[in-house]
Every structure is written in structure tokens, then in C-alpha cells.
Design a protein around this motif. Structure first.
Motif, PDB file in Angstrom:
ATOM      1  N   ARG A  66       0.725  -0.942  -0.076  1.00 46.97           N
ATOM      2  CA  ARG A  66       0.058  -0.043   0.230  1.00 46.97           C
ATOM      3  C   ARG A  66       0.983   1.505   0.164  1.00 46.97           C
ATOM      4  NH1 ARG A  66      -4.123  -1.872   4.588  1.00 46.97           N
ATOM      5  NH2 ARG A  66      -5.451   0.751   4.448  1.00 46.97           N
ATOM      6  N   LYS A  67       1.756   1.371   0.515  1.00 50.46           N
ATOM      7  CA  LYS A  67       3.213   2.086   1.013  1.00 50.46           C
ATOM      8  C   LYS A  67       3.284   2.923  -0.646  1.00 50.46           C
ATOM      9  CE  LYS A  67       3.778   4.295   4.618  1.00 50.46           C
ATOM     10  NZ  LYS A  67       3.220   6.377   5.032  1.00 50.46           N
ATOM     11  N   VAL A  68       4.013   1.023  -1.348  1.00 52.09           N
ATOM     12  CA  VAL A  68       4.168   1.779  -2.138  1.00 52.09           C
ATOM     13  C   VAL A  68       3.727   2.436  -3.266  1.00 52.09           C
ATOM     14  CG1 VAL A  68       5.558   0.324  -4.432  1.00 52.09           C
ATOM     15  CG2 VAL A  68       6.200  -0.245  -1.842  1.00 52.09           C
ATOM     16  N   ALA A  69       2.523   1.544  -3.880  1.00 53.67           N
ATOM     17  CA  ALA A  69       1.340   2.260  -4.450  1.00 53.67           C
ATOM     18  C   ALA A  69       1.545   3.380  -4.719  1.00 53.67           C
ATOM     19  CB  ALA A  69       0.022   1.302  -4.186  1.00 53.67           C
ATOM     20  N   ALA A  70       1.099   3.869  -3.349  1.00 55.74           N
ATOM     21  CA  ALA A  70       0.811   5.380  -2.784  1.00 55.74           C
ATOM     22  C   ALA A  70       2.001   6.146  -3.375  1.00 55.74           C
ATOM     23  CB  ALA A  70       0.671   5.510  -0.647  1.00 55.74           C
ATOM     24  N   PHE A  71       3.129   6.120  -2.819  1.00 59.38           N
ATOM     25  CA  PHE A  71       4.577   6.684  -3.123  1.00 59.38           C
ATOM     26  C   PHE A  71       4.506   6.848  -5.031  1.00 59.38           C
ATOM     27  CE2 PHE A  71       6.579   5.678   0.915  1.00 59.38           C
ATOM     28  CZ  PHE A  71       5.222   6.921   0.857  1.00 59.38           C
ATOM     29  N   LEU A  72       4.243   5.676  -5.196  1.00 54.21           N
ATOM     30  CA  LEU A  72       4.279   5.930  -7.749  1.00 54.21           C
ATOM     31  C   LEU A  72       3.202   6.504  -8.035  1.00 54.21           C
ATOM     32  CD1 LEU A  72       5.366   2.248  -8.238  1.00 54.21           C
ATOM     33  CD2 LEU A  72       6.497   4.236  -7.857  1.00 54.21           C
ATOM     34  N   GLN A  73       1.614   6.688  -6.843  1.00 53.27           N
ATOM     35  CA  GLN A  73       1.141   7.556  -7.352  1.00 53.27           C
ATOM     36  C   GLN A  73       0.643   9.219  -6.417  1.00 53.27           C
ATOM     37  OE1 GLN A  73      -2.251   5.388  -7.064  1.00 53.27           O
ATOM     38  NE2 GLN A  73      -2.020   3.408  -8.544  1.00 53.27           N
ATOM     39  N   ASP A  74       1.530   9.096  -5.932  1.00 52.62           N
ATOM     40  CA  ASP A  74       1.797  10.689  -5.730  1.00 52.62           C
ATOM     41  C   ASP A  74       1.231  11.179  -4.308  1.00 52.62           C
ATOM     42  OD1 ASP A  74       3.265  11.121  -7.259  1.00 52.62           O
ATOM     43  OD2 ASP A  74       2.728  12.920  -8.677  1.00 52.62           O
ATOM     44  N   ARG A  75       0.989   9.639  -4.106  1.00 55.63           N
ATOM     45  CA  ARG A  75       0.293   9.682  -2.301  1.00 55.63           C
ATOM     46  C   ARG A  75       0.856   8.885  -0.695  1.00 55.63           C
ATOM     47  NH1 ARG A  75      -3.379   5.920  -1.991  1.00 55.63           N
ATOM     48  NH2 ARG A  75      -2.933   4.828  -3.751  1.00 55.63           N
ATOM     49  N   LEU A  76       0.138   9.366  -0.572  1.00 54.55           N
ATOM     50  CA  LEU A  76       1.663   9.326   1.619  1.00 54.55           C
ATOM     51  C   LEU A  76       0.746   7.588   1.906  1.00 54.55           C
ATOM     52  CD1 LEU A  76       0.185  11.847   3.159  1.00 54.55           C
ATOM     53  CD2 LEU A  76       2.263  11.655   2.906  1.00 54.55           C
ATOM     54  N   GLY A  77      -0.182   6.887   1.597  1.00 53.68           N
ATOM     55  CA  GLY A  77      -0.496   5.430   1.868  1.00 53.68           C
ATOM     56  C   GLY A  77      -1.086   5.508   3.888  1.00 53.68           C
ATOM     57  N   PRO A  78      -1.263   4.221   4.242  1.00 54.50           N
ATOM     58  CA  PRO A  78      -1.457   4.570   5.215  1.00 54.50           C
ATOM     59  C   PRO A  78      -0.550   4.521   6.131  1.00 54.50           C
ATOM     60  CG  PRO A  78      -0.944   2.231   4.425  1.00 54.50           C
ATOM     61  CD  PRO A  78      -1.070   3.455   3.270  1.00 54.50           C
ATOM     62  N   ASP A  79      -0.984   5.778   7.427  1.00 54.63           N
ATOM     63  CA  ASP A  79       0.123   6.227   8.094  1.00 54.63           C
ATOM     64  C   ASP A  79      -0.625   6.723   9.279  1.00 54.63           C
ATOM     65  OD1 ASP A  79      -1.320   8.697   7.213  1.00 54.63           O
ATOM     66  OD2 ASP A  79      -0.409  10.120   7.730  1.00 54.63           O
ATOM     67  N   ARG A  80      -1.766   6.697   9.855  1.00 56.68           N
ATOM     68  CA  ARG A  80      -2.762   6.857  10.940  1.00 56.68           C
ATOM     69  C   ARG A  80      -2.530   5.455  12.047  1.00 56.68           C
ATOM     70  NH1 ARG A  80      -4.639  11.939  10.037  1.00 56.68           N
ATOM     71  NH2 ARG A  80      -4.039  12.141   8.201  1.00 56.68           N
ATOM     72  N   ALA A  81      -2.018   4.308  11.660  1.00 54.98           N
ATOM     73  CA  ALA A  81      -2.360   3.455  12.863  1.00 54.98           C
ATOM     74  C   ALA A  81      -0.326   3.150  13.208  1.00 54.98           C
ATOM     75  CB  ALA A  81      -2.431   1.840  12.499  1.00 54.98           C
ATOM     76  N   GLY A  82      -0.336   3.864  14.688  1.00 55.08           N
ATOM     77  CA  GLY A  82       1.533   4.443  14.813  1.00 55.08           C
ATOM     78  C   GLY A  82       2.026   5.148  13.715  1.00 55.08           C
ATOM     79  N   PRO A  83       3.381   5.255  14.246  1.00 55.95           N
ATOM     80  CA  PRO A  83       4.341   6.328  13.197  1.00 55.95           C
ATOM     81  C   PRO A  83       4.329   5.932  11.921  1.00 55.95           C
ATOM     82  CG  PRO A  83       5.651   5.123  14.878  1.00 55.95           C
ATOM     83  CD  PRO A  83       3.430   4.615  15.313  1.00 55.95           C
ATOM     84  N   PHE A  84       3.976   6.371  11.067  1.00 52.93           N
ATOM     85  CA  PHE A  84       4.279   6.034   9.802  1.00 52.93           C
ATOM     86  C   PHE A  84       3.125   5.332   9.238  1.00 52.93           C
ATOM     87  CE2 PHE A  84       8.323   7.753  10.245  1.00 52.93           C
ATOM     88  CZ  PHE A  84       8.702   8.627  10.107  1.00 52.93           C
ATOM     89  N   GLY A  85       2.467   4.422   9.908  1.00 56.84           N
ATOM     90  CA  GLY A  85       0.950   3.964   9.622  1.00 56.84           C
ATOM     91  C   GLY A  85       1.640   2.200   9.633  1.00 56.84           C
ATOM     92  N   ILE A  86       2.788   2.301  10.778  1.00 59.78           N
ATOM     93  CA  ILE A  86       3.532   1.438  10.558  1.00 59.78           C
ATOM     94  C   ILE A  86       2.755   0.068  11.582  1.00 59.78           C
ATOM     95  CG2 ILE A  86       4.378   1.636  13.154  1.00 59.78           C
ATOM     96  CD1 ILE A  86       6.807   0.678  10.184  1.00 59.78           C
ATOM     97  N   LEU A  87       1.280  -0.104  11.984  1.00 62.75           N
ATOM     98  CA  LEU A  87       0.776  -1.102  13.195  1.00 62.75           C
ATOM     99  C   LEU A  87      -0.182  -1.081  12.217  1.00 62.75           C
ATOM    100  CD1 LEU A  87       1.097   0.612  17.051  1.00 62.75           C
ATOM    101  CD2 LEU A  87       2.122  -0.941  15.386  1.00 62.75           C
ATOM    102  N   GLN A  88      -0.203  -0.630  11.073  1.00 59.32           N
ATOM    103  CA  GLN A  88      -1.010  -1.031   9.998  1.00 59.32           C
ATOM    104  C   GLN A  88      -1.924  -2.428  10.404  1.00 59.32           C
ATOM    105  OE1 GLN A  88      -2.989   1.254   8.682  1.00 59.32           O
ATOM    106  NE2 GLN A  88      -4.668   0.007   7.857  1.00 59.32           N
ATOM    107  N   PRO A  89      -0.456  -2.976   9.335  1.00 59.75           N
ATOM    108  CA  PRO A  89      -1.213  -4.387   9.365  1.00 59.75           C
ATOM    109  C   PRO A  89      -1.988  -5.089  10.438  1.00 59.75           C
ATOM    110  CG  PRO A  89       1.457  -4.394   8.689  1.00 59.75           C
ATOM    111  CD  PRO A  89       0.804  -3.198   9.331  1.00 59.75           C
ATOM    112  N   LEU A  90      -1.244  -4.690  12.071  1.00 62.54           N
ATOM    113  CA  LEU A  90      -2.448  -5.185  13.044  1.00 62.54           C
ATOM    114  C   LEU A  90      -2.641  -5.028  13.012  1.00 62.54           C
ATOM    115  CD1 LEU A  90       0.486  -4.894  15.963  1.00 62.54           C
ATOM    116  CD2 LEU A  90      -0.003  -6.679  14.346  1.00 62.54           C
TER     117      LEU A  90
END
Lengths: 351, 167
Positions: A32-56
Motif C-alpha cells: 500500500r505504501k509503494v502504491a501510494a508513493f508511485l501515485q504521489d500519495r501518502l498511503g496508510p499513516d494513521r496506525a502508529g508512526p508512519f502507519g507501521i501498525l497498520q498490518p496489526l
């Protein structure tokens, strides 16, 4: 069989299993992050710092969802499907050499669960089994779309397995062995006898064919026809919900990890890297193999990134284009590659 | 048939040449484009923390203004309600009592003043119609809510905060 051997293997299996699950978990995040970066977006960034807890959070969500088993489904197979998919994805890691043997307290510990002499064949067998999970799940759902998707998955996997196997034969002509451990050892270092040791530089075409087939085998874009939403709703997992769906998604990411590991092992020297002999003399036999393992994981992560990079670049193939590419493009190419490799080997050895 | 505008272009589909049939050059080109976006600045605005600036002529939620002494400007003339094409505004006028002199500027004031935000089309005709410069659409976006009755904004939501509270 002594108990030390069992404990050693048990620990190794547990570590590899844990690592592959964690990597699969974080692949979903990375995707999701790679997809976001390749499309000029941010991707998941809400769960934990940089969205690092998103998978959990995703995993928790999956577990909390209602578990639906359609009444018209074949219940036992419906439950067995995702388990089989995940199992087949996981056991592929058993024969991959994760590092050169490590010496711990005078004891030599090979960083490979089992060095079977048909390692390449084992990988192929496991990859072929992987389609059963999809096939059984799709059939047991008792849904036209799921069944169509399962049939697509099966025929796609079978078609591309041929080209994959043929591309490997050219490599086996060079290596003269099926054992993955020996294949990696043959690629020791980086440069030897006036040419690169890594098989990629001896088999570039073979690698290309193998990689394209690996994309098809793992059902990744641009060959993700079994999950083609526009045509098949959700594909073979249309009827699945909760963690059963999670298992299928997980299996896809573990497959991606395993095929990245296989590509790194077969063509990019596995745990070998330039200057590894110098590092080995500096760090000793306990720590130097771990550096090799880190290098191997670096290569694997690059391939995983490459999988995602391709996914967010290339649109999906049409089904006839897929079959055309597989049967009329890759298979003749792979056969030509075998013939050329054979001729070159004969010329080098005889003259 | 002859094209009248001379803009018609006849395109013919040529069969792919060898390089195109190999797919690889096109794929490489595409991958180059996508990877170049990895290094570009993202267009995302992290909404609740960062808000994009409105344009200068943005019309948002209404506010009923006070004059320089903190008295309400509205005199309940009803011109805004009359001008409103969506009929979103209603009001009840009342006469100012002597002790309320600090609260309202004129002798007549709006005892209740309600705007139905579901009806309002944010055209800004009310602020054009107002002779007392009492209503302006200079607020934020009207927030979402669950019940229709909660979209009828009374004076509690519309009137500007008193002067001393603003400071």
C-alpha cells in the motif's frame, strides 16, 4: 537422530516461519505504501508512526469480521481451501539456504532446514500444489465466478509452469545439480575466471522467463486474472470472509516472498555478495554468515519491491493475451534458450 | 462521405512490430515513469491536521455580525429571507427593550433567526441583500450531522462571538 539436531531444526523452522509471516504481514503494508508513493500519495499513516501498525489493525479487523460459510458450499472443502493455500505457501521456504553454515560454540549449524538433493524439484512441486488451495476454494464456494476464477488460476499456473521448468533446465545444464545449496555455493563471491559467478549473468534470458513465470505463478499483476474484479467480482475468494479471506491474501504474499527468495537464490547468488571472503576473515565464522543472510534478505526485499513496482505500472493482460504469451512466446523462447546454452557449453568444453 | 469539418482523422491499426511485440521496451518505459513518481512530492493534504486554504471568494457557513460595540447588527428586516432562492431563512422579529440597548443596534431585532443548512445553496444572495452588513458567508464548511433537525442553525450557532470573548 539426536535431540540436539531436532532442537536445532525446530528453532530454525520456527524462525523461518515467523520471518515469513512477518514479511507477508508487512508486505501488505509495503504494497500500500509503494502504491501510494508511485501515485504521489501518502498511503496508510494513521496506525502508529508512519502507519507501521497498520498490518496489526488489518489482522484484528479480519479476525473480528463475521465468518460466513454459504449453505450451498461444500463445507469441508470450503474450510480446507484457505488452509491448504497457506500451507503450500509456507513449506516452500524449507529448502532455501538462508546463509552459509554458521559455527556456534564449535558446532556447525547449516542455515537451511533441509538440503535435499532435489531442492529445485521440491520448490516446483510445492508451487504446483499451491494451485490446489485456489482450485478447492473456488470450487467449494459453489459460485460461478469463483469457479471460473479457479479454472483460470489452474490453467494459468499449469501453462506457465511449463515455461518456468524449461527456463530452469538451462540453468541446470550449467549447475549440474538440483540441490539449492550446491547451486548457491557455485555462485560464491561475485567474480571468478573472467566472468560473473551469479547465474543471472550466465542466464539472463532464462532469468527473464523465470521471472515472468513467477509473476504468473503467484497470481500477481499483470497476470492477476484469477482476481480480476471487473470480470469476476472478487475471484476465487468471492465467498470468503473473515480470516479465511485473510489466509488467501496472506498466502499470496508468502508466495511472493518465496518466489523472490527462489529468484535471489537461483539467479542472484543467494547469500553471496562481492567481497564476502574478506568479510568472512574479518568477522569469523559465527557472524559472517549472518551478513550473508542480511544480503539475501536485501535481495529478496528488492524483488518484493519489484513485484509491487510492476503491479502498479502494467495493466492486466487479457486472458487470450496471457495464453498467447505463455504458449507462443515464453515456451519457444525457453526451448531456444536450452538449445543455445547446450551448444555454448559444448563449445566451451570441447574446444 | 465527405467530412464537412475537415477534422476527421482516419486512423488505421498497424500490426505491432517486433520490438512492440516483445513488450519489454514499453514495460521499461512505463516502469521508468512510475519510479520517477516515487521521488515526486505527494499531493496529499493530511486533512484533519492540515487544511487546504479556501479561495478568497469561498462561501461557507453564515455568520451574523456584530458592530464595533459588540451589538448585533441584524434588524430583522427580512430582506435576506426574501432574497433567498432556497427559502432557507426564517426569522421572528421583536422590539428592543430599553435595558437591551447594549445588545442590539436598532430598535427592532431578530428574536429567532434560523437557517436551514440543508436547504441553503450558498449562493450568497442574503449577504448581497442585507442593508445592515449583518450576514456574511465567511465561515467554514457546514459540518455533517445525523438528524435533519440538527441542520437548522439558530442564533446560538450563527451569531458571532461577543467582542470580549473574541479576544
Amino acid at each position: 537422530m539426536d535431540s540436539g539436531f531436532v532442537i536445532e531444526k525446530f528453532i530454525l523452522v520456527a524462525i523461518i516461519f515467523g520471518i515469513s509471516l512477518v514479511i507477508a504481514m508487512y508486505s501488505t503494508y509495503a504494497e500500500r505504501k509503494v502504491a501510494a508513493f508511485l501515485q504521489d500519495r501518502l498511503g496508510p499513516d494513521r496506525a502508529g508512526p508512519f502507519g507501521i501498525l497498520q498490518p496489526l489493525a488489518d489482522g484484528l479487523k479480519m479476525f473480528m469480521k463475521e465468518e460466513i460459510i454459504p449453505t450451498t458450499s461444500s463445507k469441508w472443502l470450503f474450510i480446507a481451501g484457505p488452509g491448504l493455500a497457506l500451507l503450500c505457501a509456507c513449506i516452500g521456504t524449507a529448502v532455501i539456504p538462508w546463509g552459509s553454515p554458521m559455527v556456534i560454540g564449535g558446532k556447525v549449524v547449516p542455515l537451511q532446514v533441509s538440503d535435499i538433493n532435489v531442492g529445485v524439484l521440491y520448490i516446483f512441486g510445492v508451487v504446483s500444489l499451491g494451485v490446489y488451495g485456489v482450485m478447492i476454494g473456488g470450487w467449494a464456494s459453489n459460485n460461478k465466478y469463483s469457479l471460473l476464477s479457479a479454472i483460470r488460476a489452474a490453467s494459468q499456473n499449469i501453462s506457465y509452469e511449463i515455461a518456468m521448468g524449461l527456463s530452469i533446465i538451462a540453468l541446470l545444464l550449467l549447475s549440474n545439480t538440483l540441490s539449492l545449496k550446491t547451486i548457491v555455493e557455485q555462485q560464491h563471491g561475485f567474480w571468478k575466471d573472467g566472468w560473473f559467478t551469479w547465474y543471472f549473468f550466465k542466464q539472463p534470458l532464462g532469468f527473464l522467463i523465470f521471472m515472468v513465470c513467477a509473476f504468473a505463478e503467484t497470481n500477481r499483476a499483470p497476470f492477476d486474472l484469477p482476481e480480476c474484479e471487473t470480470e469476476l467480482i472478487g475471484g476465487y475468494h468471492t465467498e470468503y470472509s473473515s480470516m479465511k479471506l485473510g489466509f488467501y491474501l496472506f498466502a499470496e504474499y508468502i508466495n511472493m516472498f518465496v518466489s523472490s527468495a527462489v529468484m535471489a537464490t537461483l539467479y542472484f547468488g543467494g547469500y553471496n555478495y562481492p567481497g564476502m571472503d574478506w568479510v568472512a576473515t574479518q568477522l569469523g565464522t559465527t557472524w559472517a554468515p549472518l551478513v550473508g543472510t542480511a544480503v539475501l534478505f536485501g535481495k529478496i526485499f528488492f524483488f518484493i519491491f519489484f513485484f509491487m513496482w510492476v503491479r502498479w505500472t502494467i495493466p492486466r493482460f487479457r486472458y487470450d493475451q496471457l495464453m498467447n504469451l505463455g504458449w507462443r512466446g515464453l515456451i519457444p523462447l525457453a526451448i531456444a534458450n536450452i538449445i543455445i546454452t547446450g551448444i555454448v557449453i559444448a563449445i566451451i568444453e570441447k574446444f | 462521405m465527405e467530412s464537412l469539418s475537415n477534422k476527421k482523422k482516419v486512423l488505421e491499426q498497424k500490426p505491432l512490430n517486433f520490438m512492440e511485440r516483445m513488450y519489454l521496451p514499453a514495460i521499461m518505459k512505463g516502469m521508468g515513469i512510475t519510479i520517477s513518481h516515487l521521488f515526486k512530492k505527494e499531493a496529499t493534504i493530511r486533512y484533519p491536521e492540515v487544511e487546504r486554504e479556501f479561495s478568497t471568494n469561498f462561501r461557507g457557513m453564515h455568520s451574523l455580525k456584530r458592530d464595533e460595540n459588540g451589538k448585533e447588527r441584524c434588524t430583522a428586516c427580512g430582506l435576506c429571507a426574501l432574497s433567498c432562492p432556497a427559502e432557507a431563512i426564517t426569522m421572528i422579529a421583536a422590539e428592543r427593550k430599553p435595558e437591551e440597548k447594549d445588545l442590539y443596534r436598532e430598535e427592532k431585532y431578530a428574536a429567532t433567526y434560523e437557517i436551514n443548512m440543508l436547504r441553503c445553496i450558498f449562493c450568497g444572495l442574503c449577504e448581497e441583500a442585507c442593508p445592515k452588513e449583518a450576514i456574511y458567508l465567511d465561515g467554514p464548511i457546514v459540518p455533517a450531522d445525523y438528524l435533519r433537525k440538527d441542520f437548522i442553525y439558530g442564533k446560538d450557532k450563527l451569531v458571532e462571538a461577543p467582542l470580549e470573548m473574541k479576544k
